[in-house]
Scaffold this active site. Structure first.
Site, PDB file in Angstrom:
ATOM      1  N   HIS A   1       0.873  -1.178   0.000  1.00  0.00           N
ATOM      2  CA  HIS A   1       0.000   0.000   0.000  1.00  0.00           C
ATOM      3  C   HIS A   1       0.916   1.236   0.000  1.00  0.00           C
ATOM      4  CE1 HIS A   1      -2.748   2.959   1.829  1.00  0.00           C
ATOM      5  NE2 HIS A   1      -3.762   2.148   1.569  1.00  0.00           N
TER       6      HIS A   1
ATOM      7  N   ASP B   1       3.524  -4.060   8.132  1.00  0.00           N
ATOM      8  CA  ASP B   1       2.295  -3.285   7.981  1.00  0.00           C
ATOM      9  C   ASP B   1       1.137  -4.246   8.265  1.00  0.00           C
ATOM     10  OD1 ASP B   1      -0.065  -2.211   7.046  1.00  0.00           O
ATOM     11  OD2 ASP B   1       0.715  -1.624   5.087  1.00  0.00           O
TER      12      ASP B   1
ATOM     13  N   GLN C   1      -4.101  -4.922   7.278  1.00  0.00           N
ATOM     14  CA  GLN C   1      -5.075  -5.903   6.782  1.00  0.00           C
ATOM     15  C   GLN C   1      -4.952  -7.241   7.496  1.00  0.00           C
ATOM     16  OE1 GLN C   1      -7.438  -5.041   4.757  1.00  0.00           O
ATOM     17  NE2 GLN C   1      -6.647  -3.055   4.083  1.00  0.00           N
TER      18      GLN C   1
ATOM     19  N   LYS D   1     -10.007  -0.218  10.901  1.00  0.00           N
ATOM     20  CA  LYS D   1     -10.218  -1.446  10.124  1.00  0.00           C
ATOM     21  C   LYS D   1     -10.536  -2.629  11.030  1.00  0.00           C
ATOM     22  CE  LYS D   1      -6.993  -0.050   6.468  1.00  0.00           C
ATOM     23  NZ  LYS D   1      -7.827   0.586   5.448  1.00  0.00           N
TER      24      LYS D   1
ATOM     25  N   CYS E   1      -4.742   2.355  -3.579  1.00  0.00           N
ATOM     26  CA  CYS E   1      -3.502   2.920  -3.042  1.00  0.00           C
ATOM     27  C   CYS E   1      -2.318   1.985  -3.255  1.00  0.00           C
ATOM     28  CB  CYS E   1      -3.637   3.260  -1.559  1.00  0.00           C
ATOM     29  SG  CYS E   1      -4.655   4.686  -1.277  1.00  0.00           S
TER      30      CYS E   1
END
Lengths: 157, 415
Positions: B123, B200, B203, B226, B366
């Site tokens: 991303h 990261d 997700q 999220k 993104c």
């Protein structure tokens, strides 16, 4: 079925223009050129315009990629402005921008837009207004000799 | 899971509504999840009973607000199994956390000639901070590419990560491809070469059990919104010895030890990295989201989403004219599914699905370098969460079929 509602946006004339876009080619002798992007969806339009010595649009063509709405809008825009003077074309671009934002214009102005006037329905699909305006913004910016660019800053997740 | 799920749906009033005359099917969870009543009530309760600024006041409300804020930190510590609460820093979100690491650790430890290794599926938030750091420092940014099945090419990773590498930064789970990356293995590889590993987790944390100690990552960032928490709050995890050695990110209130006219000292961890009044209610809401997910159990959340993917993915792959990006094997695919339908532009597809009440994302997500690498300008993306059901998957399938028919014949025959 919910998709029947789509008929109000994807009218036959719009689908016809996107399936068989008019003036979709580059002009080697363009006097005015621009590349404009819609970063939100990746749509790109390269617009070429030839102005004659009376400042009338003697030829116009576009290339690029985009959704049904942006492609058909570009096709309808080229039909509408062919042969118009620079000032007339700029006025039409303003009429179109105003129309999709819901601002009133005299019927005479809307008639000038020819097929493109049908995109007034885009108002009810706010997320798609930029798709419809990309070609008209490109027209305005090319005629005013403004630089290439994006129609909006990126906003996505 | 069915009766549990029915009960669970009642926690999300927003899902019980009609959109364009159809019952809403919300499949844009990779962009942001919906919040259960428990999170909304935690925010309301905080503002109605405990609100004050933290750490400074001696009055009762300030003490309560401080206790709430620090309790939220400990909940988040437990949620990702960090060793200590001081290693859990509140941020604005995942992007903020990654920028913090690039601007502090990166600024202090990367020099000309060094290398930073990321993946092509990142991303922009785990790409641009490293790209700009590399430009500032004269370092080189290198990309791990993908195998044919949309997984990270580990052979290439082994080649790219060398003694020149200072930082390896990779998404735990892709926001486009639905791939889960072997970050434990990548962290080990980075450490063998004296580099640090930054994960990261945007997700991953909302969808699967995450244990930062087991993964042995040096930094790990994720967003609250999220995982059903409020927007504007997130977490950066960092190993204590690294955080201790790093300069502050921003300067101002809350983050100081002593301030003199010409010099200052910094607060202890984690406050050194929490300058200014923080999103206190956001932290409290995030703590409530962690409680909610913990009560259900992250293993159960993962299993539920996996069951939907196992059901849906083969049906999507079998649909004429539909292309799914990322792993084709459901076992390797998270609930994030990017696809295109025939030659249709994903924006047209997303508008059509919206008319059917199905909310999906269309665009480059993104991840423009990934799109370019795949030779695409954009895709549609459906992303599932624990409140989605097999019925939602069926609604998506039906709506896609109808979309296809509409653009092939629909409006012309309708005349």
């Amino acid at each position: 079925m919910g998709l029947e509602k789509l008929n109000s946006l994807y009218r036959e004339v719009i689908l016809d223009h996107s399936d068989h876009p008019h003036h979709k080619h580059a002009l080697p002798d363009a006097t005015h050129k621009i590349t404009l992007k819609n970063p939100t969806c990746g749509d790109v339009i390269n617009l070429d315009i030839e102005l004659d010595n009376q400042d009338h649009i003697s030829d116009i063509g576009f290339t690029g990629d985009g959704c049904t709405i942006s492609q058909s809008s570009a096709s309808m825009m080229t039909d509408a402005v062919m042969g118009k003077s620079k000032d007339e074309a700029l006025h039409m671009a303003k009429t179109f921008s105003d129309m999709v934002m819901g601002k009133k214009h005299p019927q005479k102005d809307l008639d000038e837009l020819q097929d493109a006037a049908i995109l007034s329905n885009i108002m009810t699909f706010p997320a798609r207004i930029k798709c419809a305006t990309l070609a008209w913004w490109a027209l305005q910016r090319a005629l005013l000799k403004q630089p290439d660019g994006d129609i909006d800053s990126e906003k996505e997740e | 899971m069915d009766s549990t799920l029915t009960k669970l749906m009642r926690d999300f009033p927003i899902l019980d509504q009609k959109v364009n005359d159809e019952h809403l099917v919300y499949l844009d969870n990779a962009a942001t999840a919906q919040r259960p009543n428990q999170v909304i009530e935690a925010l309301t309760h905080f503002y109605q009973t405990d609100n004050a600024n933290v750490h400074r006041g001696v009055h009762t409300l300030a003490e309560r607000a401080t206790a709430d804020y620090e309790a939220a930190r400990r909940k988040m510590q437990k949620f990702i199994n960090a060793a200590e609460p001081e290693e859990v820093i509140f941020t604005k979100g995942c992007t903020d956390g990654l920028n913090l690491v690039a601007s502090t650790y990166g600024e202090a430890n990367v020099s000309a000639g060094d290398e930073i290794v990321i993946s092509i599926m990142e991303h922009h938030s785990n790409l641009i901070p490293w790209q700009q750091l590399a430009i500032r420092k004269g370092a080189t940014l290198k990309y791990i590419h993908l195998t044919d099945d949309g997984e990270l090419d580990l052979d290439e990773a082994t080649q790219l990560i060398t003694d020149k590498t200072k930082i390896v930064a990779v998404a735990h789970a892709s926001n486009v491809m639905g791939t889960v990356n072997p970050i434990k293995q990548l962290a080990k590889l980075a450490h063998q070469h004296g580099a640090i590993f930054v994960g990261d987790g945007a997700q991953a944390v909302p969808h699967m059990p995450v244990d930062v100690q087991d993964l042995d990552v040096d930094f790990y960032a994720f967003s609250g919104h999220k995982m059903m928490g409020p927007t504007g709050i997130g977490i950066l995890y960092g190993k204590r010895e690294l955080l201790e050695a790093m300069p502050p990110y921003q300067f101002g209130g809350e983050m100081i030890g002593f301030v003199h006219q010409q010099e200052s000292t910094w607060a202890e961890l984690p406050y050194k990295f929490e300058a200014g009044t923080q999103n206190i209610a956001g932290a409290v809401g995030l703590g409530a989201a962690a409680d909610y997910l913990t009560q259900i159990g992250m293993t159960a959340v993962q299993a539920h989403e996996q069951a939907i993917v196992n059901y849906l993915l083969p049906k999507l792959e079998a649909m004429d004219g539909l292309t799914v990006y990322g792993p084709q094997d459901p076992a390797k695919h998270t609930g994030v599914i990017a696809f295109n339908l025939e030659e249709l532009h994903p924006h047209d597809v997303a508008t059509a699905l919206d008319m059917e009440g199905v909310a999906v994302r269309a665009g480059h997500h993104c991840a423009q370098p990934l799109m370019e690498y795949l030779g695409l300008t954009a895709t549609a993306r459906a992303s599932f969460y624990l409140y989605n059901t097999q019925a939602d998957a069926d609604r998506l399938l039906t709506a896609l079929q109808e979309t296809k028919e509409f653009f092939n014949h629909g409006s012309r025959e309708a005349k």
